[in-house]
Design an enzyme around this catalytic site. Structure first.
Site, PDB file in Angstrom:
ATOM      1  N   HIS A 154      35.079  39.647 -90.061  1.00 45.66           N
ATOM      2  CA  HIS A 154      35.657  38.409 -89.506  1.00 45.66           C
ATOM      3  C   HIS A 154      35.032  37.160 -90.138  1.00 45.66           C
ATOM      4  O   HIS A 154      34.806  36.154 -89.469  1.00 45.66           O
ATOM      5  CB  HIS A 154      35.481  38.350 -87.985  1.00 45.66           C
ATOM      6  CG  HIS A 154      36.226  39.429 -87.248  1.00 45.66           C
ATOM      7  ND1 HIS A 154      37.492  39.238 -86.753  1.00 45.66           N
ATOM      8  CD2 HIS A 154      35.899  40.703 -86.952  1.00 45.66           C
ATOM      9  CE1 HIS A 154      37.891  40.358 -86.156  1.00 45.66           C
ATOM     10  NE2 HIS A 154      36.949  41.262 -86.276  1.00 45.66           N
TER      11      HIS A 154
ATOM     12  N   ASN B 277      41.146  41.107 -80.431  1.00 45.76           N
ATOM     13  CA  ASN B 277      41.970  41.101 -81.640  1.00 45.76           C
ATOM     14  C   ASN B 277      43.422  40.843 -81.272  1.00 45.76           C
ATOM     15  O   ASN B 277      43.780  40.840 -80.090  1.00 45.76           O
ATOM     16  CB  ASN B 277      41.881  42.457 -82.351  1.00 45.76           C
ATOM     17  CG  ASN B 277      40.607  42.609 -83.174  1.00 45.76           C
ATOM     18  OD1 ASN B 277      39.973  41.622 -83.546  1.00 45.76           O
ATOM     19  ND2 ASN B 277      40.244  43.845 -83.460  1.00 45.76           N
TER      20      ASN B 277
ATOM     21  N   HIS C 293      29.915  37.330 -78.281  1.00 42.71           N
ATOM     22  CA  HIS C 293      29.198  38.569 -77.956  1.00 42.71           C
ATOM     23  C   HIS C 293      29.914  39.255 -76.795  1.00 42.71           C
ATOM     24  O   HIS C 293      30.088  38.639 -75.731  1.00 42.71           O
ATOM     25  CB  HIS C 293      27.756  38.197 -77.575  1.00 42.71           C
ATOM     26  CG  HIS C 293      26.855  39.366 -77.321  1.00 42.71           C
ATOM     27  ND1 HIS C 293      27.195  40.665 -77.626  1.00 42.71           N
ATOM     28  CD2 HIS C 293      25.599  39.415 -76.802  1.00 42.71           C
ATOM     29  CE1 HIS C 293      26.198  41.465 -77.285  1.00 42.71           C
ATOM     30  NE2 HIS C 293      25.225  40.738 -76.794  1.00 42.71           N
TER      31      HIS C 293
HETATM   32 FE1  HDD Z   1      33.652  43.180 -83.871  1.00 41.64          FE
HETATM   33  C1  HDD Z   1      32.808  40.163 -85.143  1.00 41.64           C
HETATM   34  C2  HDD Z   1      36.553  41.848 -82.599  1.00 41.64           C
HETATM   35  C3  HDD Z   1      34.716  46.340 -82.910  1.00 41.64           C
HETATM   36  C4  HDD Z   1      30.683  44.425 -84.731  1.00 41.64           C
HETATM   37  N1  HDD Z   1      34.506  41.371 -83.877  1.00 41.64           N
HETATM   38  C5  HDD Z   1      34.000  40.243 -84.455  1.00 41.64           C
HETATM   39  C6  HDD Z   1      34.874  39.142 -84.238  1.00 41.64           C
HETATM   40  C7  HDD Z   1      35.944  39.615 -83.531  1.00 41.64           C
HETATM   41  C8  HDD Z   1      35.704  41.018 -83.304  1.00 41.64           C
HETATM   42  C9  HDD Z   1      37.143  38.827 -83.064  1.00 41.64           C
HETATM   43  C10 HDD Z   1      34.672  37.735 -84.761  1.00 41.64           C
HETATM   44  C11 HDD Z   1      33.972  36.861 -83.768  1.00 41.64           C
HETATM   45  C12 HDD Z   1      33.887  35.454 -84.321  1.00 41.64           C
HETATM   46  O1  HDD Z   1      34.954  34.840 -84.501  1.00 41.64           O
HETATM   47  O2  HDD Z   1      32.780  35.005 -84.552  1.00 41.64           O
HETATM   48  N2  HDD Z   1      35.331  43.946 -83.011  1.00 41.64           N
HETATM   49  C13 HDD Z   1      36.361  43.218 -82.480  1.00 41.64           C
HETATM   50  C14 HDD Z   1      37.237  44.102 -81.735  1.00 41.64           C
HETATM   51  C15 HDD Z   1      36.736  45.359 -81.837  1.00 41.64           C
HETATM   52  C16 HDD Z   1      35.525  45.266 -82.632  1.00 41.64           C
HETATM   53  C17 HDD Z   1      38.463  43.657 -80.966  1.00 41.64           C
HETATM   54  C18 HDD Z   1      37.227  46.645 -81.247  1.00 41.64           C
HETATM   55  C19 HDD Z   1      37.865  46.713 -80.138  1.00 41.64           C
HETATM   56  N3  HDD Z   1      32.862  45.048 -83.855  1.00 41.64           N
HETATM   57  C20 HDD Z   1      33.441  46.209 -83.391  1.00 41.64           C
HETATM   58  C21 HDD Z   1      32.473  47.283 -83.433  1.00 41.64           C
HETATM   59  C22 HDD Z   1      31.319  46.730 -83.944  1.00 41.64           C
HETATM   60  C23 HDD Z   1      31.586  45.340 -84.201  1.00 41.64           C
HETATM   61  C24 HDD Z   1      32.739  48.698 -82.978  1.00 41.64           C
HETATM   62  C25 HDD Z   1      29.980  47.367 -84.211  1.00 41.64           C
HETATM   63  C26 HDD Z   1      29.507  48.426 -83.638  1.00 41.64           C
HETATM   64  N4  HDD Z   1      32.068  42.444 -84.844  1.00 41.64           N
HETATM   65  C27 HDD Z   1      30.926  43.123 -85.039  1.00 41.64           C
HETATM   66  C28 HDD Z   1      29.804  42.279 -85.625  1.00 41.64           C
HETATM   67  C29 HDD Z   1      30.496  40.878 -85.766  1.00 41.64           C
HETATM   68  C30 HDD Z   1      31.898  41.163 -85.239  1.00 41.64           C
HETATM   69  C31 HDD Z   1      29.163  42.855 -86.841  1.00 41.64           C
HETATM   70  C32 HDD Z   1      30.436  40.199 -87.121  1.00 41.64           C
HETATM   71  C33 HDD Z   1      30.101  38.769 -86.864  1.00 41.64           C
HETATM   72  C34 HDD Z   1      29.767  38.703 -85.462  1.00 41.64           C
HETATM   73  O3  HDD Z   1      29.892  39.956 -84.902  1.00 41.64           O
HETATM   74  O4  HDD Z   1      29.389  37.731 -84.858  1.00 41.64           O
HETATM   75  O5  HDD Z   1      28.735  42.218 -84.744  1.00 41.64           O
END
Ligand code: HDD
Length: 698
Positions: free
Chosen positions: A85, A158, A349
């Site tokens: 993202h 999402n 978060h």
């Molecule tokens: Fe995630 C970012 C949505 C599964 C780990 N995620 C991130 C963002 C969104 C989502 C919208 C961007 C937030 C922003 O605008 O700053 N993610 C989802 C959805 C998931 C999902 C809807 C499944 C239902 N994500 C998911 C899993 C993991 C992560 C299973 C890790 C185990 N996601 C992350 C992250 C991020 C992230 C690495 C990257 C930047 C952040 O968090 O702040 O922690």
């Protein structure tokens, strides 16, 4: 306190007095109403053009602390981009509660009808890097931060209600496979490559999501026209401690809309910031986008009778099974002041929840609850990112956490622990967060629920719920993506899963690839159920029947019919749509009434992919000129190929002819101003889908 940089009050250029230096360089010297330029230590700067040297042509001196400070700071401007993202766009707004939900949840935000809670939303693409294009075929992030009176609540969702994987332990594999391949560093912002489809074809749990991402949902017309989903099952807890399961939905007031794939490909070149610009422009114009928050509420009895596991994030609960209750609206009414400070530094978060909301055991959610806090530390560099204005709660907050890098919000006084004898607080409160006392026991195992293993039934349900047009788009998307996959065995393996989803789809994809239909993949669970279609899943069948919030592009030239132009503009305004003029020169054109008008775009910078419908208002001379201009011919040819409504005048007809446009029910000849309203009514259908099969032979 650092002053804010002075704002330019109008489009007029700032009138600073200009001096020339000895080398011919420009010095703009501060006047009485303009602050002096200083270093970060507040030292006024006399020369921001020349570094300090020995003599005019001598070496630069290490002593130049002003130079060193400036370059030092510049060298460190970038922070790590989000690992997923990375490319996003945010805006401020509010959430308004329709009615009290006190019987279901103690969450403060839902207690009082009409109450407004400040909100910040960041939309994003998942796979592309920060500098990638907005129209990548990709899931869109829809992350909402609600600054409630009892703390910040983030719904990090999402625009698709299901996910690729069921357990967070697979997330790094999924993202590695989706992002650019590690040896070559490409392709970025694309799933059309071997690694991605290799992974998908070896992870049948992702097949339902594969159908969703090959649908038009992953090429939205803009953020304003897409749904959002919390994806997981959460809990709402009322004051008596009673739990109700909940799935969160965001429903766009303007209805859903997507572009077609060829349009997305061209949009990425014409305006890589198409979605950013759209949201920015709409909010700046006061056309505030709005979504309604919908709740699907259910209890243990439903969870037990439902044929899938409510903890499985690869499955939906169809709206037809559990209706959506609309409980409030989210309005985005303010663009950011500073992209970095707000959109880049905002930290969402999944574990930011408030009293009255709780998690379930969804293994994807449980893993996310670890990942987000962890990644913020890396990205924002300190545990104190929560003190940044965009992340800080707007309600009072008092904790005994302290110090760390960049601690700029430091408590006063002696007390930094509890319990203590000093009687000043802060103290625990009976109103504080309490976890729902769910009973969990079992063997310690690496395993998942049995019902998780049905990988195909809902994929089939999604497919059969689409209109014919959308089914064709899904087929085309599979053929496009798999045609970019270089390894034939991977192509065939993907199709072998599609056989379990829908034989006709699998056959059409195989035909499109020029391969024989492979045998069906062996399902993990023998039973594949024919679920009834869920009409709510189609975009086309649920079209809003309105052109509101859309954009009409009008190609004009000198001598363009002024009355017709005014009538089209009025009809568009009546529908709540925007109009942009495209002309041979951006400086403008002289309409038939002799008045000079500016254009928004020069014809080669304003292709029709930027618009939802187009009108061609050329004079005879203008037509003669633009017939010779390839980008003007593309303007109409593309609008035609993308099934858009086109209005034309008699004089402009030869341009359409030269561009190969064969008039059909979606092409309207404007006889006079009275036809403008009829054309805009036609536009409310958004696309003339009947044309599509006629313009795609392959
Ligand atoms: Fe995630 C970012 C949505 C599964 C780990 N995620 C991130 C963002 C969104 C989502 C919208 C961007 C937030 C922003 O605008 O700053 N993610 C989802 C959805 C998931 C999902 C809807 C499944 C239902 N994500 C998911 C899993 C993991 C992560 C299973 C890790 C185990 N996601 C992350 C992250 C991020 C992230 C690495 C990257 C930047 C952040 O968090 O702040 O922690």
């Amino acid at each position: 306190m650092a002053d804010k940089h002075p704002e330019l009050k109008s489009a007029e250029l700032a009138d600073a007095s200009i001096h020339r230096g000895p080398g011919g360089e420009t010095h703009q010297v501060a006047s009485d109403d303009m602050p002096a330029l200083t270093s970060r230590q507040g030292i006024p700067i006399s020369d921001n053009q020349n570094s300090l040297k020995t003599g005019r042509r001598g070496p630069t001196l290490m002593e130049d602390f002003l130079f060193r400070e400036k370059i030092f700071h510049f060298d460190h401007e970038r922070i790590p981009e989000r690992v997923v993202h990375a490319r996003g766009f945010g805006a401020h707004g509010f959430f308004e509660t329709y009615e009290s939900l006190a019987d279901i949840t103690a969450a403060d935000v839902f207690q009082r009808a009409g109450e407004r809670t400040p909100a910040f939303v960041r939309f994003s693409t998942v796979a592309g890097n920060k500098g990638s294009s907005d129209l990548a075929r990709d899931v869109r992030g829809f992350a909402v931060k609600l600054y409630t009176k009892e703390g910040n609540w983030d719904i990090v969702g999402n625009n698709i209600p299901v996910f690729f994987i069921q357990d967070a332990i697979k997330f790094p594999d999924l993202i590695h496979a989706a992002k650019q391949e590690p040896d070559r560093g490409f392709p970025q912002a694309q799933t059309a490559h071997d690694n991605f489809w290799d992974f998908i074809s070896l992870m049948p749990e992702s097949i339902n999501m594969a159908l969703w991402i090959m649908s038009d949902r992953t090429i939205p017309r803009s953020f304003r026209f897409m749904e959002g989903f919390g994806v997981h099952t959460f809990r709402l807890i009322n004051a008596d401690g009673k739990s109700t399961y909940v799935k969160f939905h965001w429903k766009p007031k303007l209805g859903m809309q997507s572009v077609v794939w060829n349009e997305a490909v061209k949009l990425n070149g014409a305006d890589p910031d198409f979605h950013r610009r759209d949201l920015w422009d709409a909010i700046q114009a006061g056309d505030y986008p709005e979504w309604e928050l919908g709740l699907q509420l259910f209890d243990d009895a439903f969870a037990d009778e439902f044929e899938f596991d409510i903890l499985d994030a690869t499955k939906i609960i169809p709206e037809e099974r559990v209706p959506i209750r609309r409980v409030g609206r989210l309005v985005l009414d303010r663009t950011v002041d500073n992209f970095f400070a707000e959109t880049e530094q905002v930290a969402f978060h999944t574990a930011n929840i408030v009293p009255g909301v709780d998690f379930t055991n969804d293994p994807l959610l449980q893993g996310r609850n670890f990942s987000y806090l962890d990644t913020q530390l890396k990205r924002l560099g300190t545990t104190n990112f929560t003190d940044l204005p965009i992340n800080a709660p707007k309600c009072p907050f008092h904790s005994f956490t302290q110090d760390g890098h960049m601690a700029f919000n430091n408590p006063r006084g002696r007390v930094n622990y509890e319990p203590n004898s000093w009687g000043t607080g802060p103290r625990e409160t009976p109103k504080g967060f309490r976890s729902f006392a769910a009973e969990d026991a079992g063997e310690k195992r690496r395993a998942r629920g049995e019902l998780f293993a049905d990988h195909y039934s809902q994929a089939r349900q999604f497919y059969v719920s689409q209109s014919e047009i959308e089914q064709t788009h899904i087929k085309d998307a599979f053929v496009f993506e798999l045609s970019k996959v270089e390894t034939p065995a991977i192509r065939a393996r993907v199709v072998s899963h599609l056989v379990n989803v829908d034989k006709t789809l699998a056959q059409m994809v195989a035909d499109g690839l020029g391969i024989k239909l492979p045998a069906a993949a062996e399902p993990a669970r023998e039973v594949i159920t024919d679920l009834p279609p869920s009409p709510a899943l189609s975009i086309v069948n649920n079209a809003p029947g309105s052109f509101k919030g859309r954009k009409l592009g009008i190609l004009v030239s000198d001598g363009a019919d002024a009355k017709l132009l005014a009538a089209l503009e009025a009809a568009a305004a009546q529908q709540g749509a925007m109009v942009e003029l495209i002309a041979p020169k951006v400086g403008g054109f002289t309409a038939s009434d002799g008045k000079q008008r500016p254009a928004k775009q020069k014809v080669n910078g304003g292709p029709s992919v930027l618009y939802d419908a187009v009108a061609v208002l050329l004079s005879q001379e203008g037509t003669l000129q633009l017939q010779q201009e390839a980008t003007a011919r593309d303007f109409v040819a593309d609008a035609f190929a993308h099934a858009k409504f086109i209005a034309t005048t008699k004089e402009a007809a030869p341009l359409l002819e030269k561009a190969g446009v064969e008039p059909d029910g979606g092409v309207m000849s404007l006889g006079g101003p009275k036809d403008a309203e009829r054309f805009l009514e036609l536009c409310a259908q958004l696309r003339f889908w009947e044309r599509e099969p006629k313009v795609h032979a392959v």
